[in-house]
Design a protein around this motif. Structure first.
Motif, PDB file in Angstrom:
ATOM      1  N   HIS A 109       7.428  -6.465 -14.065  1.00  0.00           N
ATOM      2  CA  HIS A 109       6.461  -7.419 -14.826  1.00  0.00           C
ATOM      3  C   HIS A 109       4.532  -7.214 -13.824  1.00  0.00           C
ATOM      4  O   HIS A 109       5.337  -6.741 -12.346  1.00  0.00           O
ATOM      5  N   LYS A 110       3.153  -6.871 -14.314  1.00  0.00           N
ATOM      6  CA  LYS A 110       2.607  -6.377 -13.619  1.00  0.00           C
ATOM      7  C   LYS A 110       1.778  -7.778 -12.185  1.00  0.00           C
ATOM      8  O   LYS A 110       2.445  -8.486 -13.269  1.00  0.00           O
ATOM      9  N   LEU A 111       1.751  -7.272 -11.276  1.00  0.00           N
ATOM     10  CA  LEU A 111       1.407  -8.789 -10.662  1.00  0.00           C
ATOM     11  C   LEU A 111      -0.282  -9.076 -11.067  1.00  0.00           C
ATOM     12  O   LEU A 111      -0.413 -10.537 -10.941  1.00  0.00           O
ATOM     13  N   PHE A 112      -0.891  -8.009 -10.917  1.00  0.00           N
ATOM     14  CA  PHE A 112      -2.579  -8.439 -11.063  1.00  0.00           C
ATOM     15  C   PHE A 112      -3.861  -6.861 -12.051  1.00  0.00           C
ATOM     16  O   PHE A 112      -3.808  -6.407 -11.325  1.00  0.00           O
ATOM     17  N   PRO A 113      -2.827  -6.865 -13.169  1.00  0.00           N
ATOM     18  CA  PRO A 113      -2.912  -5.981 -14.408  1.00  0.00           C
ATOM     19  C   PRO A 113      -4.817  -5.405 -14.403  1.00  0.00           C
ATOM     20  O   PRO A 113      -5.563  -4.137 -14.325  1.00  0.00           O
ATOM     21  N   ARG A 114      -5.551  -6.153 -14.370  1.00  0.00           N
ATOM     22  CA  ARG A 114      -6.775  -6.649 -14.300  1.00  0.00           C
ATOM     23  C   ARG A 114      -7.613  -5.376 -13.798  1.00  0.00           C
ATOM     24  O   ARG A 114      -9.085  -5.433 -13.330  1.00  0.00           O
ATOM     25  N   ILE A 115      -7.217  -6.017 -12.262  1.00  0.00           N
ATOM     26  CA  ILE A 115      -7.784  -4.868 -11.015  1.00  0.00           C
ATOM     27  C   ILE A 115      -7.046  -3.618 -10.448  1.00  0.00           C
ATOM     28  O   ILE A 115      -7.424  -3.520  -9.440  1.00  0.00           O
ATOM     29  N   SER A 116      -5.535  -4.130 -10.520  1.00  0.00           N
ATOM     30  CA  SER A 116      -4.457  -3.039  -9.205  1.00  0.00           C
ATOM     31  C   SER A 116      -3.154  -3.047 -10.545  1.00  0.00           C
ATOM     32  O   SER A 116      -2.267  -3.040 -10.208  1.00  0.00           O
ATOM     33  N   PRO A 117      -3.572  -1.652 -11.557  1.00  0.00           N
ATOM     34  CA  PRO A 117      -2.451  -2.024 -12.180  1.00  0.00           C
ATOM     35  C   PRO A 117      -1.169  -1.170 -12.432  1.00  0.00           C
ATOM     36  O   PRO A 117       0.258  -1.454 -12.632  1.00  0.00           O
ATOM     37  N   GLY A 118      -1.166  -1.125 -10.928  1.00  0.00           N
ATOM     38  CA  GLY A 118       0.398   0.078 -10.116  1.00  0.00           C
ATOM     39  C   GLY A 118       1.035  -0.972  -9.748  1.00  0.00           C
ATOM     40  O   GLY A 118       2.250  -0.767  -9.145  1.00  0.00           O
ATOM     41  N   LYS A 119       0.802  -2.510  -9.385  1.00  0.00           N
ATOM     42  CA  LYS A 119       1.356  -3.636  -8.112  1.00  0.00           C
ATOM     43  C   LYS A 119       2.114  -4.340  -9.597  1.00  0.00           C
ATOM     44  O   LYS A 119       1.664  -5.251 -10.789  1.00  0.00           O
ATOM     45  N   THR A 120       3.195  -4.748  -9.400  1.00  0.00           N
ATOM     46  CA  THR A 120       4.480  -5.813  -9.665  1.00  0.00           C
ATOM     47  C   THR A 120       5.297  -6.507  -8.510  1.00  0.00           C
ATOM     48  O   THR A 120       5.292  -6.415  -7.886  1.00  0.00           O
ATOM     49  N   TRP A 121       5.460  -7.711  -9.583  1.00  0.00           N
ATOM     50  CA  TRP A 121       5.628  -8.315  -9.532  1.00  0.00           C
ATOM     51  C   TRP A 121       7.121  -8.911  -8.596  1.00  0.00           C
ATOM     52  O   TRP A 121       7.514  -8.924  -6.895  1.00  0.00           O
ATOM     53  N   GLU A 122       7.580  -7.551  -8.745  1.00  0.00           N
ATOM     54  CA  GLU A 122       9.193  -7.529  -8.361  1.00  0.00           C
ATOM     55  C   GLU A 122       8.577  -6.428  -7.468  1.00  0.00           C
ATOM     56  O   GLU A 122       9.419  -6.815  -6.280  1.00  0.00           O
ATOM     57  N   GLY A 123       7.808  -5.202  -7.380  1.00  0.00           N
ATOM     58  CA  GLY A 123       7.711  -4.648  -5.812  1.00  0.00           C
ATOM     59  C   GLY A 123       7.121  -5.351  -4.162  1.00  0.00           C
ATOM     60  O   GLY A 123       7.061  -5.816  -3.630  1.00  0.00           O
ATOM     61  N   SER A 124       6.059  -6.831  -5.328  1.00  0.00           N
ATOM     62  CA  SER A 124       5.889  -7.954  -4.131  1.00  0.00           C
ATOM     63  C   SER A 124       6.913  -8.405  -3.235  1.00  0.00           C
ATOM     64  O   SER A 124       6.744  -9.399  -2.433  1.00  0.00           O
ATOM     65  N   ILE A 125       7.371  -8.721  -4.486  1.00  0.00           N
ATOM     66  CA  ILE A 125       8.786 -10.050  -4.354  1.00  0.00           C
ATOM     67  C   ILE A 125      10.010  -8.871  -2.703  1.00  0.00           C
ATOM     68  O   ILE A 125       9.974  -9.146  -1.897  1.00  0.00           O
ATOM     69  N   GLY A 126      10.029  -7.631  -3.461  1.00  0.00           N
ATOM     70  CA  GLY A 126      10.568  -7.035  -2.471  1.00  0.00           C
ATOM     71  C   GLY A 126      10.095  -6.718  -0.918  1.00  0.00           C
ATOM     72  O   GLY A 126      11.013  -6.686  -0.261  1.00  0.00           O
ATOM     73  N   GLY A 127       9.317  -5.802  -1.251  1.00  0.00           N
ATOM     74  CA  GLY A 127       7.986  -5.994   0.196  1.00  0.00           C
ATOM     75  C   GLY A 127       8.115  -7.457   1.065  1.00  0.00           C
ATOM     76  O   GLY A 127       8.384  -6.981   1.763  1.00  0.00           O
ATOM     77  N   GLY A 128       7.854  -8.716   0.106  1.00  0.00           N
ATOM     78  CA  GLY A 128       8.100  -9.800   0.811  1.00  0.00           C
ATOM     79  C   GLY A 128       8.869 -10.061   1.720  1.00  0.00           C
ATOM     80  O   GLY A 128       9.362 -10.595   3.257  1.00  0.00           O
ATOM     81  N   ILE A 129      10.423  -9.840   0.896  1.00  0.00           N
ATOM     82  CA  ILE A 129      11.745 -10.067   1.353  1.00  0.00           C
ATOM     83  C   ILE A 129      11.815  -9.338   3.028  1.00  0.00           C
ATOM     84  O   ILE A 129      12.683 -10.164   4.178  1.00  0.00           O
ATOM     85  N   LEU A 130      11.778  -8.078   2.595  1.00  0.00           N
ATOM     86  CA  LEU A 130      11.673  -7.439   3.480  1.00  0.00           C
ATOM     87  C   LEU A 130      10.708  -7.612   4.882  1.00  0.00           C
ATOM     88  O   LEU A 130      11.116  -7.304   6.195  1.00  0.00           O
ATOM     89  N   VAL A 131       9.407  -8.015   4.362  1.00  0.00           N
ATOM     90  CA  VAL A 131       8.822  -8.622   6.214  1.00  0.00           C
ATOM     91  C   VAL A 131       9.899  -9.268   5.950  1.00  0.00           C
ATOM     92  O   VAL A 131       9.939 -10.164   7.878  1.00  0.00           O
ATOM     93  N   LEU A 132       9.976 -10.441   6.209  1.00  0.00           N
ATOM     94  CA  LEU A 132      10.762 -11.603   6.563  1.00  0.00           C
ATOM     95  C   LEU A 132      12.350 -11.665   6.818  1.00  0.00           C
ATOM     96  O   LEU A 132      12.270 -12.145   8.176  1.00  0.00           O
ATOM     97  N   ILE A 133      12.634 -10.421   6.277  1.00  0.00           N
ATOM     98  CA  ILE A 133      13.871 -10.062   7.225  1.00  0.00           C
ATOM     99  C   ILE A 133      13.604  -9.731   8.385  1.00  0.00           C
ATOM    100  O   ILE A 133      14.277  -9.476   9.725  1.00  0.00           O
ATOM    101  N   VAL A 134      12.430  -8.588   8.282  1.00  0.00           N
ATOM    102  CA  VAL A 134      12.413  -7.912   9.918  1.00  0.00           C
ATOM    103  C   VAL A 134      11.256  -9.064  10.652  1.00  0.00           C
ATOM    104  O   VAL A 134      11.864  -9.307  12.338  1.00  0.00           O
ATOM    105  N   ALA A 135      10.773 -10.026  10.253  1.00  0.00           N
ATOM    106  CA  ALA A 135      10.177 -11.066  11.336  1.00  0.00           C
ATOM    107  C   ALA A 135      11.262 -11.352  12.106  1.00  0.00           C
ATOM    108  O   ALA A 135      11.140 -12.210  12.913  1.00  0.00           O
ATOM    109  N   GLY A 136      12.439 -12.036  11.252  1.00  0.00           N
ATOM    110  CA  GLY A 136      13.359 -12.901  11.322  1.00  0.00           C
ATOM    111  C   GLY A 136      13.775 -12.572  12.602  1.00  0.00           C
ATOM    112  O   GLY A 136      14.384 -12.595  14.054  1.00  0.00           O
ATOM    113  N   VAL A 137      13.937 -11.182  12.825  1.00  0.00           N
ATOM    114  CA  VAL A 137      14.674 -10.150  13.950  1.00  0.00           C
ATOM    115  C   VAL A 137      14.251 -10.015  14.890  1.00  0.00           C
ATOM    116  O   VAL A 137      14.525 -10.000  15.643  1.00  0.00           O
ATOM    117  N   ILE A 138      12.741  -9.690  14.569  1.00  0.00           N
ATOM    118  CA  ILE A 138      11.495  -9.812  15.455  1.00  0.00           C
ATOM    119  C   ILE A 138      11.238 -10.785  16.380  1.00  0.00           C
ATOM    120  O   ILE A 138      12.016 -10.526  18.004  1.00  0.00           O
TER     121      ILE A 138
END
Length: 266
Positions: free
Chosen positions: A154-183
């Protein structure tokens, strides 16, 4: 980047250099627009000076008078248009000030994260927060790329950045939250000397960086699409230009400053 953030003097030099290279690149791009002429040299000098002045003011080396030369420089670039006989000087003014607001100001605000002021109005160097802000951006980019490549539909913002997807953004965000919690856990491992941010505060910072870093990436993509270019430059092999590399941070840094000073009020 990591080594440059280890000491108070090197972080100032690092972001002065980044600001200068980025504004120089920005001015070169907008000067390719028909009818636009931005003073590339003066704009770059002004941006670098602003970064150094904010750093000096933040650590208490100088007072507000240090900003007078910067203000005079901005005034000069407005008056300059009276004598250039440009067809549309408003374009020049707009692009000039956009460079200062979009590039110089966010980079200058990193020092509100790097130098904390105590109750006695003394500055102390805080390496962890600005360093981790960029670590979060890097983790978010890497996590979003890997997750998006595997699961993205599922495209996140196809009009501006066709390569970005909701799944990718959510996956990256979850990983950041885990890293932030560890730090946050290790930063507060010593109960007698807790960090400025609690574990929850670190997770909140991670979330802010993810959201505004993604918007920062999209804003720069919109900027490039408006100019009709693919990469902002070629200074960084494999990454494009300075704007391509630091696009996420241009919104993430101000957002992190707002977040940090909002939670410290309560």
């Amino acid at each position: 980047m990591v080594l440059g953030m280890m000491r108070p003097d090197t972080i100032i030099l690092l972001f002065a250099l980044i600001t200068g290279l980025t504004i120089w690149e920005y001015c070169g791009l907008v000067n390719n627009v028909e009818g636009v002429r931005v003073n590339q040299l003066i704009s770059t000098i002004a941006g670098v000076y602003l970064v150094i002045a904010v750093a000096g003011w933040r650590v208490g080396f100088v007072d507000f008078r240090a900003f007078v030369p910067y203000i005079l420089t901005i005034v000069y670039m407005f008056i300059e248009e009276l004598y250039l006989k440009q067809k549309n000087p408003i374009n020049d003014w707009a692009y000039t000030m956009l460079g200062q607001m979009y590039v110089a100001m966010p980079f200058a605000m990193i020092f509100f994260l790097a130098f904390q002021i105590n109750d006695f109005n003394q500055a102390s160097f805080e390496m962890l927060i600005p360093l981790c802000l960029f670590i979060f951006l890097w983790v978010n980019d890497s996590g979003a790329y890997c997750t998006g490549s595997l699961l993205g539909k599922h495209k996140l913002f196809p009009r501006i950045s066709p390569g970005k997807t909701w799944e990718g953004s959510i996956g990256g965000g979850i990983l950041v939250l885990i890293v932030a919690g560890v730090i946050g856990y290790f930063a507060n491992n010593d109960p007698s000397n807790p960090h400025l941010l609690s574990i929850g505060g670190w997770i909140g910072l991670g979330l802010v960086v993810v959201v505004f870093g993604t918007w920062g990436d999209l804003v720069e993509s919109l900027f490039k699409r408006t100019l009709g270019i693919k990469d902002s430059g070629k200074i960084l092999p494999g990454h494009g230009g300075m704007l391509d590399r630091f696009d996420s941070s241009l919104l993430a840094i101000p957002a992190a400053v707002i977040y940090l000073y909002s939670i410290t009020l309560f």
